[in-house]
Design an enzyme around this catalytic site. Structure first.
Site, PDB file in Angstrom:
ATOM      1  N   CYS A 137      13.176  10.993   7.540  1.00  0.00           N
ATOM      2  CA  CYS A 137      13.229  10.472   8.912  1.00  0.00           C
ATOM      3  C   CYS A 137      14.603  10.622   9.532  1.00  0.00           C
ATOM      4  O   CYS A 137      14.725  10.750  10.753  1.00  0.00           O
ATOM      5  CB  CYS A 137      12.811   9.005   8.935  1.00  0.00           C
ATOM      6  SG  CYS A 137      11.091   8.709   8.478  1.00  0.00           S
ATOM      7  N   GLU A 166      10.207   1.367  10.638  1.00  0.00           N
ATOM      8  CA  GLU A 166      11.132   2.498  10.639  1.00  0.00           C
ATOM      9  C   GLU A 166      10.295   3.735  10.847  1.00  0.00           C
ATOM     10  O   GLU A 166       9.489   4.107   9.979  1.00  0.00           O
ATOM     11  CB  GLU A 166      11.928   2.560   9.331  1.00  0.00           C
ATOM     12  CG  GLU A 166      13.223   3.338   9.487  1.00  0.00           C
ATOM     13  CD  GLU A 166      13.258   4.618   8.698  1.00  0.00           C
ATOM     14  OE1 GLU A 166      12.589   5.590   9.111  1.00  0.00           O
ATOM     15  OE2 GLU A 166      13.941   4.640   7.671  1.00  0.00           O
ATOM     16  N   GLU A 188       8.984  15.940  16.625  1.00  0.00           N
ATOM     17  CA  GLU A 188       9.505  15.848  15.262  1.00  0.00           C
ATOM     18  C   GLU A 188       8.777  16.857  14.382  1.00  0.00           C
ATOM     19  O   GLU A 188       7.552  16.845  14.293  1.00  0.00           O
ATOM     20  CB  GLU A 188       9.311  14.438  14.711  1.00  0.00           C
ATOM     21  CG  GLU A 188       9.926  14.247  13.334  1.00  0.00           C
ATOM     22  CD  GLU A 188       9.728  12.842  12.796  1.00  0.00           C
ATOM     23  OE1 GLU A 188      10.583  12.379  12.021  1.00  0.00           O
ATOM     24  OE2 GLU A 188       8.708  12.212  13.134  1.00  0.00           O
ATOM     25  N   LYS A 242       0.860  -1.176   0.000  1.00  0.00           N
ATOM     26  CA  LYS A 242       0.000   0.000   0.000  1.00  0.00           C
ATOM     27  C   LYS A 242       0.898   1.228   0.000  1.00  0.00           C
ATOM     28  O   LYS A 242       1.434   1.643   1.024  1.00  0.00           O
ATOM     29  CB  LYS A 242      -0.904   0.057   1.230  1.00  0.00           C
ATOM     30  CG  LYS A 242      -2.006   1.139   1.098  1.00  0.00           C
ATOM     31  CD  LYS A 242      -2.500   1.647   2.431  1.00  0.00           C
ATOM     32  CE  LYS A 242      -1.692   2.786   2.959  1.00  0.00           C
ATOM     33  NZ  LYS A 242      -1.752   4.020   2.111  1.00  0.00           N
TER      34      LYS A 242
END
Length: 540
Positions: free
Chosen positions: A311, A277, A409, A204
């Site tokens: 990331c 991750e 973040e 997906k």
């Protein structure tokens, strides 16, 4: 769609970074044609319709099939049938497909670079990082997979009498949920080791970047992958994502920590494995003896590649107080000189954010920090004159808790500058976060850099580079600690996670039980003497 994506901008009087790349002439309509969309979506399981958009303008790029829960179940069923025959294909033949795919990607890179830019809004050079990463992964697993997967002999419980072989069997059908920020590398790049290990994949991709993943699928099929082995489903994450987890034999997920926890819970409920991750609040440490110019250039790469939507990008800069002012001056000067642009061509230093949510988060973090006393060294403004989601690369000083940008973040082109006195202090500050994905150390003393690196609690640490050295070294594992995830990509761990280990132990001559006339007591004494002898002979 607009008539042209390419604009020329001039720098304003305040000198903030807005100069764009040279204007071009190609449009989104030139790249994303009806024929292209029809070709790429052939075989996608979806009974509904949805659309994706380009961040450069906000306009629709393509109409796409939208998958229902029933479509997802059907995709897994088809993948299971194909996987059985695929797993029976010799591993060297599977690996050869990856090497042919490597060549196709490099030969046709202009096509995928256009798609990556149109779907993510990133600068072309940053899009090329994805091409590099995919080519490196394809080459690595194309060459090394047979060695990673070959049967391995081990010493048995009784040497020579017990012959032990470790086999690696594919998991079956891997469910992969890929993110929007690196739609080429984090889709096919993660799928390659799963395929060569003998698995099928139901993926997906994010709807907004699905064309890039579908382009990768088309090339891999041309390289020799059976089409049914790679199924693609498209749709809203909260609808389609749980269905992928529901049917998968193993789950590979890259995305936010919040969603990663949900994926892990879904996989755990079914007793299937997963690799995650997730997010990061990555730190860069500039020690007192660092080359200031190189560190400043590295910080620009580390903080603003893909507009900070990476990331492993740097969001916290810890600089020794003896060089902090000079570093800040040079870093800010380089940041102000950056060119923002939306051209389908090389030349821009930074592109657009990908969506409204990212723009809102970036704006909120910067405005709150400034309102609470942080100093804006450069940037701090959206640039709707270039595109609806552009935001200037931004450097903040004086950031402290409880400002959100201090600990949350941001995932955008924003970095905070901090000063430290001792290396121990910098290490403690860098480690003072629940995240543990990537970090960076800058020093002229390589031994010192590696020593500091070993004390940082992150899955990868780069010395005198921001992220590319660790990520690009694909023989070594890459992943996160703490809230940054579970499992690793790359290297042996990146392929063996897609397999089940099976031990085959063949006992010869005598059983592991009383035999040859021994009673229980004599057998126990015999085995005790044997165990002592094996230790004396240093057997493992």
């Amino acid at each position: 769609m607009t008539d042209s994506l390419d604009t020329a901008q001039t720098a304003p009087a305040d000198g903030n970074p807005v100069a764009s790349a040279a204007a071009g002439t190609r449009t989104a309509a030139d790249v994303v044609t009806k024929d292209l969309v029809a070709r790429l979506t052939r075989g996608v399981v979806g009974s509904g319709r949805t659309a994706n958009h380009t961040p450069f303008t906000g306009d629709v790029l393509a109409e796409l099939p939208e998958s229902t829960p029933e479509d997802v179940a059907d995709a897994f069923e088809r993948a299971r049938v194909a996987q059985r025959q695929w797993a029976a294909t010799p591993v060297r033949k599977r690996a050869a497909i990856l090497l042919r795919f490597h060549d196709l990607v490099l030969q046709r890179q202009a096509e995928v670079l256009d798609l990556i830019q149109l779907e993510t809004g990133k600068a072309r050079l940053h899009a090329h990082e994805e091409v590099q990463a995919v080519a490196v992964a394809a080459r690595h697993y194309g060459r090394k997979a047979p060695a990673y997967l070959k049967p391995k002999g081990h010493t048995g419980v009784v040497p020579t009498l017990t012959k032990v072989t470790e086999l690696r069997k594919p998991k079956g059908v891997v469910g992969q949920i890929a993110p929007w920020n690196y739609p080429f590398e984090l889709s096919v790049g993660d799928a390659l080791p799963a395929f060569v290990a003998g698995n099928a994949v139901v993926m997906k991709p994010d709807t907004e970047t699905a064309l890039t993943a579908l382009w990768a699928r088309e090339q891999l099929i041309e390289a020799g992958l059976p089409p049914e082995v790679w199924q693609v489903v498209i749709g809203d994450g909260p609808v389609v994502g749980p269905e992928v987890v529901k049917h998968a034999d193993y789950v590979s997920f890259t995305g936010s920590t919040r969603t990663g926890r949900e994926v892990a819970q879904g996989a755990a409920a079914r007793l299937v494995g997963c690799s995650l991750e997730l997010g990061g609040k990555n730190a860069m440490l500039v020690l007192h003896d660092a080359d200031i110019d190189k560190a400043a250039a590295g910080a620009v790469r580390g903080c603003f590649s893909s507009a900070g939507q990476l990331c492993i990008s740097i969001e916290r800069l810890y600089v020794h107080e003896s060089i902090a002012d000079e570093f800040a001056e040079r870093f800010v000067a380089r940041t102000k000189a950056m060119r923002l642009g939306n051209a389908l061509a090389y030349g821009a230093d930074m592109g657009s954010l990908v969506g409204e949510r990212q723009l809102e988060t970036v704006t909120r973090h910067v405005e709150e920090a400034v309102a609470k006393g942080a100093k804006l060294l450069t940037g701090g403004r959206p640039r709707p004159d270039i595109g609806p989601l552009f935001y200037e690369p931004t450097v903040l000083d004086g950031v402290q808790a409880p400002m959100a940008v201090c600990h949350e973040e941001t995932f955008g082109p924003v970095v905070s500058l901090y000063r430290f006195r001792a290396e121990e202090e910098a290490i403690a500050l860098a480690n003072a976060t629940p995240y543990g994905l990537n970090s960076s150390v800058w020093t002229k003393d390589g031994r010192r850099g590696r020593k500091v690196a070993a004390e940082l609690n992150t899955g990868t640490v780069n010395v005198n580079e921001s992220y590319a050295a660790g990520y690009g070294s694909v023989q070594s594992p890459m992943g996160g600690m703490g809230d940054s995830g579970l499992g690793r990509r790359h290297g042996s761990e990146g392929i063996l996670k897609y397999t089940e280990a099976q031990t085959v132990a063949h006992q010869r001559v005598m059983p592991l039980a009383p035999s040859f006339g021994m009673d229980d007591e004599k057998y126990a004494a015999f085995m005790s003497r044997s165990l002592k002898a094996m230790k004396a002979f240093r057997l493992r």
